[in-house]
Write a protein that holds these residues in place. Structure first.
Motif, PDB file in Angstrom:
ATOM      1  N   UNK A 245      15.190   3.593  -1.563  1.00 54.72           N
ATOM      2  CA  UNK A 245      14.452   2.694  -2.438  1.00 54.72           C
ATOM      3  C   UNK A 245      14.995   1.300  -2.583  1.00 54.72           C
ATOM      4  N   UNK A 246      15.471   0.705  -1.509  1.00 50.02           N
ATOM      5  CA  UNK A 246      16.039  -0.641  -1.612  1.00 50.02           C
ATOM      6  C   UNK A 246      15.035  -1.726  -1.240  1.00 50.02           C
ATOM      7  N   UNK A 247      13.893  -1.316  -0.664  1.00 53.21           N
ATOM      8  CA  UNK A 247      12.920  -2.297  -0.197  1.00 53.21           C
ATOM      9  C   UNK A 247      11.638  -2.183  -1.021  1.00 53.21           C
ATOM     10  N   UNK A 248      11.114  -3.334  -1.488  1.00 52.14           N
ATOM     11  CA  UNK A 248       9.866  -3.317  -2.274  1.00 52.14           C
ATOM     12  C   UNK A 248      10.139  -3.036  -3.746  1.00 52.14           C
ATOM     13  N   UNK A 249       9.097  -3.205  -4.541  1.00 45.96           N
ATOM     14  CA  UNK A 249       9.245  -3.067  -5.991  1.00 45.96           C
ATOM     15  C   UNK A 249       9.456  -1.616  -6.396  1.00 45.96           C
ATOM     16  N   UNK A 250      10.365  -1.405  -7.382  1.00 46.86           N
ATOM     17  CA  UNK A 250      10.631  -0.044  -7.847  1.00 46.86           C
ATOM     18  C   UNK A 250       9.639   0.408  -8.916  1.00 46.86           C
ATOM     19  N   UNK A 251       8.925  -0.585  -9.523  1.00 45.78           N
ATOM     20  CA  UNK A 251       7.922  -0.137 -10.515  1.00 45.78           C
ATOM     21  C   UNK A 251       6.520  -0.573 -10.112  1.00 45.78           C
ATOM     22  N   UNK A 252       6.161  -0.145  -8.917  1.00 43.50           N
ATOM     23  CA  UNK A 252       4.825  -0.465  -8.401  1.00 43.50           C
ATOM     24  C   UNK A 252       3.773   0.306  -9.175  1.00 43.50           C
ATOM     25  N   UNK A 253       2.611  -0.353  -9.371  1.00 43.63           N
ATOM     26  CA  UNK A 253       1.491   0.334 -10.010  1.00 43.63           C
ATOM     27  C   UNK A 253       0.850   1.289  -9.020  1.00 43.63           C
ATOM     28  N   UNK A 254      -0.347   1.736  -9.345  1.00 44.40           N
ATOM     29  CA  UNK A 254      -1.050   2.668  -8.462  1.00 44.40           C
ATOM     30  C   UNK A 254      -1.342   1.989  -7.124  1.00 44.40           C
ATOM     31  N   UNK A 255      -1.394   2.813  -6.089  1.00 44.38           N
ATOM     32  CA  UNK A 255      -1.700   2.274  -4.765  1.00 44.38           C
ATOM     33  C   UNK A 255      -3.097   1.658  -4.771  1.00 44.38           C
ATOM     34  N   UNK A 256      -3.218   0.489  -4.096  1.00 42.20           N
ATOM     35  CA  UNK A 256      -4.510  -0.213  -4.045  1.00 42.20           C
ATOM     36  C   UNK A 256      -4.900  -0.471  -2.614  1.00 42.20           C
ATOM     37  N   UNK A 257      -6.203  -0.464  -2.393  1.00 43.37           N
ATOM     38  CA  UNK A 257      -6.703  -0.776  -1.070  1.00 43.37           C
ATOM     39  C   UNK A 257      -6.947  -2.282  -0.969  1.00 43.37           C
ATOM     40  N   UNK A 258      -6.524  -2.901   0.174  1.00 40.85           N
ATOM     41  CA  UNK A 258      -6.814  -4.316   0.400  1.00 40.85           C
ATOM     42  C   UNK A 258      -7.467  -4.468   1.774  1.00 40.85           C
ATOM     43  N   UNK A 259      -8.289  -5.532   1.894  1.00 44.87           N
ATOM     44  CA  UNK A 259      -8.938  -5.750   3.189  1.00 44.87           C
ATOM     45  C   UNK A 259      -7.978  -6.436   4.150  1.00 44.87           C
ATOM     46  N   UNK A 260      -7.964  -5.924   5.390  1.00 47.91           N
ATOM     47  CA  UNK A 260      -7.094  -6.530   6.422  1.00 47.91           C
ATOM     48  C   UNK A 260      -7.900  -6.613   7.727  1.00 47.91           C
ATOM     49  N   UNK A 261      -8.913  -7.489   7.741  1.00 50.13           N
ATOM     50  CA  UNK A 261      -9.810  -7.529   8.901  1.00 50.13           C
ATOM     51  C   UNK A 261      -9.076  -7.807  10.210  1.00 50.13           C
ATOM     52  N   UNK A 262      -9.262  -6.899  11.148  1.00 53.63           N
ATOM     53  CA  UNK A 262      -8.682  -7.042  12.506  1.00 53.63           C
ATOM     54  C   UNK A 262      -7.161  -7.136  12.510  1.00 53.63           C
ATOM     55  N   UNK A 364     -11.251   1.465   8.756  1.00 56.52           N
ATOM     56  CA  UNK A 364     -11.229   0.247   9.570  1.00 56.52           C
ATOM     57  C   UNK A 364     -11.026  -0.983   8.678  1.00 56.52           C
ATOM     58  N   UNK A 365     -10.167  -1.904   9.112  1.00 61.34           N
ATOM     59  CA  UNK A 365      -9.921  -3.180   8.442  1.00 61.34           C
ATOM     60  C   UNK A 365      -9.425  -3.037   7.001  1.00 61.34           C
ATOM     61  N   UNK A 366      -8.642  -1.974   6.738  1.00 63.90           N
ATOM     62  CA  UNK A 366      -8.114  -1.815   5.372  1.00 63.90           C
ATOM     63  C   UNK A 366      -6.703  -1.222   5.383  1.00 63.90           C
ATOM     64  N   UNK A 367      -5.877  -1.697   4.477  1.00 70.53           N
ATOM     65  CA  UNK A 367      -4.539  -1.140   4.264  1.00 70.53           C
ATOM     66  C   UNK A 367      -4.368  -0.821   2.779  1.00 70.53           C
ATOM     67  N   UNK A 368      -3.358  -0.026   2.463  1.00 71.87           N
ATOM     68  CA  UNK A 368      -3.011   0.253   1.062  1.00 71.87           C
ATOM     69  C   UNK A 368      -1.718  -0.469   0.742  1.00 71.87           C
ATOM     70  N   UNK A 369      -1.621  -1.046  -0.455  1.00 69.03           N
ATOM     71  CA  UNK A 369      -0.359  -1.626  -0.906  1.00 69.03           C
ATOM     72  C   UNK A 369       0.121  -0.863  -2.134  1.00 69.03           C
ATOM     73  N   UNK A 370       1.363  -1.114  -2.537  1.00 68.21           N
ATOM     74  CA  UNK A 370       1.985  -0.379  -3.648  1.00 68.21           C
ATOM     75  C   UNK A 370       1.993   1.131  -3.403  1.00 68.21           C
ATOM     76  N   UNK A 371       2.225   1.480  -2.147  1.00 66.64           N
ATOM     77  CA  UNK A 371       2.310   2.898  -1.796  1.00 66.64           C
ATOM     78  C   UNK A 371       3.756   3.359  -2.012  1.00 66.64           C
ATOM     79  N   UNK A 372       3.917   4.458  -2.740  1.00 67.71           N
ATOM     80  CA  UNK A 372       5.262   4.941  -3.068  1.00 67.71           C
ATOM     81  C   UNK A 372       5.516   6.278  -2.369  1.00 67.71           C
ATOM     82  N   UNK A 373       6.500   6.316  -1.456  1.00 67.14           N
ATOM     83  CA  UNK A 373       6.835   7.592  -0.804  1.00 67.14           C
ATOM     84  C   UNK A 373       7.227   8.623  -1.855  1.00 67.14           C
ATOM     85  N   UNK A 374       6.801   9.846  -1.681  1.00 66.67           N
ATOM     86  CA  UNK A 374       7.130  10.889  -2.649  1.00 66.67           C
ATOM     87  C   UNK A 374       6.072  10.985  -3.742  1.00 66.67           C
TER      88      UNK A 374
END
Ligand code: ATP
Ligand code: MG
Length: 576
Positions: A245-262, A364-374
């Motif tokens: 857990x050294x990379x990224x925020x430790x208190x991320x909210x719920x995972x969100x979908x964002x558009x990432x066209x191509x 297609x053309x979408x990623x998730x952010x604030x994804x927390x392993x576990x």
């Protein structure tokens, strides 16, 4: 003594267009080899002299280590390979054919089956062990990409040895002896080499080391520790478990979908979202012999397919093709992620370093952010699945690892009972109980070693052979053979050296001096004696060191002694 006028060493100035590496170019230009078909060569006299010298060192050191020479056939009946299971497993590198009675055979790429068959027929008791049998023999492997001349041929000479012991303790000792013999062999050849831990690949077994000749043109990348003796093939090199857990925020909210066209690649997604590659969870789908598997790794790293294969215990793994990616993830490739993914998933330890990050949304053309392993996904296991990188900590001592390139010239394996069990090679122990014998196998490519020596020892003018494997030790160049004094001085010196066992090439051709000098440099004979008209008239000859270019003028009566001294010094550099 050999006279150039009576010797087939057809040197040429032309640089062959299909030769990509120095050793291949120089062997062709020096008149050492001639191509007959892809990966198949004729060895011309000078080339064969080098190979025979390599072989002599191999024989001396194998004999010294207690191995016995045998010679097995190149043509092997399929039955033996079916018994070991490799008839099906070995794939297209195995050249198969049928005889007139429709019986199947192969040309041996390696001889575990034949030698194990020999031993199961001849060995009854532990008292007959340990046994180490070796041969120097013509192998055939139908390589996909034969290239680099003798470096990766299809037909080539290999020294292969096989050890048989009554138990694993004995097998360990046999392995150690071969490891030592290999170190002596490559030292005697004057090569800078490393023994590195290696994957056991097609041959199988419990542990193995590759002997690598260090050269920038090498096909293999190896890591070695700057401060301890650890070295490994990059395929095998262990990677550390990072802090969690050294990379990224430790208190991320719920995972969100964002558009990432191509945006598909790590660079594209990282740039577009403004998230460091190390906070991306890269998800690659593999088709394997044990089914589809998703493999996760930090975007800052690369997956090591061999580690994946070994972890899964799979016969084979390959990156999934587009249709499979679509069927499994529901999206085109570039958008896969572990959240909600209905397929077996394993992750590299580097994913643990991510507190929260981004990954594909399986859309297609979408990623998730604030994804927390576990929290948002849990792989079946975390394991070491990535490629090592320059600067990673050494798994033994923690110092920095360096990456260098090498040519694999030798390989030693502990086989355990992989073949002896399948072929039922057993012996009776002291209590009269049947024991499956423990094996090891040990290979060195003869032509590849010669090629590797050139890769490591050459300059702009040609090859610079270590004297122990040079085609000749000394070349004598009478600058003008028509001058009777010059010719006589050359003959006398050549005869004198010959009588003392020195290998001399007398360049008695009526060529211009420049051509003779160029040829001598091209084929890399370690010691050169030049007899020019003026020098001889004044009672002198010239002695030149091929490697350093240093030249000294020596009185004719002292020339033989000076040559012998230089030869002896060079031989001293090639001792175990
Ligand atoms: P590589 O990974 O380079 O294909 P390998 O792992 O298949 O090599 P081994 O099966 O261990 O090689 O064979 C023992 C030795 O035989 C190697 O260390 C190498 O020196 C030599 N060798 C293997 N394949 C070739 C080839 N195609 N041409 C020349 N020499 C070879
Ligand atoms: Mg191979």
């Amino acid at each position: 003594m050999i006279r150039y006028t009576q010797y087939l060493m057809p040197t040429t100035k032309e640089t062959p267009s299909d030769a990509e590496v120095v050793s291949h170019r120089l062997m062709l230009r020096g008149g050492f080899i001639q191509k007959v078909a892809s990966g198949i060569y004729t060895y011309l006299p000078a080339g064969l002299r080098v190979l025979r010298k390599v072989e002599r060192i191999l024989r001396e050191e194998m004999d010294r280590a207690g191995a016995q020479e045998v010679l097995m056939p190149a043509v092997i009946p399929s039955e033996l390979w079916k018994e070991s299971g490799r008839w099906d497993a070995y794939g297209k590198e195995l050249l198969r054919f049928k005889d007139r009675a429709d019986r199947e055979f192969c040309l041996g790429p390696t001889h575990e089956e034949v030698v194990t068959d020999l031993v199961r027929r001849l060995v009854r008791s532990y008292r007959q062990l340990p046994l180490n049998l070796y041969q120097i023999q013509d192998k055939f492997r139908d390589e996909i990409r034969p290239r680099f001349g003798l470096m990766r041929g299809r037909e080539f000479f290999m020294k292969d040895a096989y050890s048989f012991d009554a138990d694993e303790e004995g097998a360990k000792e046999s392995y150690r002896k071969m490891y030592e013999a290999y170190c002596r062999i490559f030292r005697r050849m004057g090569l800078d080499f490393r023994a590195v831990e290696a994957d056991t690949g097609n041959i199988g077994g419990s542990s193995s080391h590759e002997f690598m000749v260090i050269a920038d043109s090498g096909e293999d990348a190896i890591v070695s520790c700057a401060s301890c003796s650890y070295g490994a093939n990059v395929e095998k090199a262990e990677c550390p478990v990072p802090a969690e857990g050294t990379v990224g925020s430790r208190d991320a909210g719920a995972a969100r979908k964002v558009e990432t066209p191509e945006k598909r690649t790590i660079e594209e997604v990282s740039g577009f979202l403004g998230i460091a590659p190390g906070a991306l969870i890269k998800t690659l789908l593999f088709e394997t012999s044990v089914g589809n598997v998703a493999v996760l790794v930090s975007g800052a790293h690369e997956i090591n397919e061999i580690k994946v294969k070994n972890r899964l215990g799979a016969e084979w793994v390959r990156l999934a093709e587009e249709p499979t990616v679509r069927a499994v993830t529901g999206a085109p490739s570039g958008f896969a992620g572990p959240v909600g993914l209905a397929v077996r998933t394993i992750a590299d330890h580097s994913v643990r370093s991510i507190a929260s990050g981004a990954t594909g949304a399986n859309e297609k053309d979408a990623h998730l952010v604030d994804v927390v392993p576990g929290r948002d996904f849990s792989p079946e296991a975390y394991a070491d699945l990535r490629m090592v990188r320059e600067g990673d900590p050494c798994p033994r001592c923690g110092a920095e690892l360096r990456v260098s390139r090498g040519i694999e010239v030798g390989h030693v394996f502990r086989l355990g009972t992989k073949y002896s069990e399948k072929l039922h090679a057993v012996c009776l122990d002291a209590d009269g109980r049947e024991q499956v014998v423990a094996m090891g196998c040990y290979g060195i490519g003869v032509g590849r070693t010669a090629a590797a020596a050139i890769e490591q020892h050459h300059d702009g003018d040609g090859m610079v052979w270590p004297i122990s494997i040079a085609p000749f030790e000394v070349t004598i160049i009478p600058v003008n053979v028509k001058n009777a004094d010059v010719a006589a001085a050359a003959e006398t010196l050549a005869a004198g050296l010959d009588a003392k066992g020195v290998e001399v090439l007398l360049d008695d051709r009526e060529e211009r001096p420049g051509i003779k000098f160029k040829d001598a440099d091209l084929v890399g004979i370690p010691v050169r004696v030049t007899l020019g008209e003026k020098n001889v008239a004044a009672g002198f000859g010239e002695l030149r060191d091929r490697r350093t270019g240093e030249t000294v003028r020596v009185e004719l009566p002292k020339l033989e002694e000076a040559v012998l001294k230089m030869v002896a010094e060079k031989k001293a550099e090639c001792t175990a």
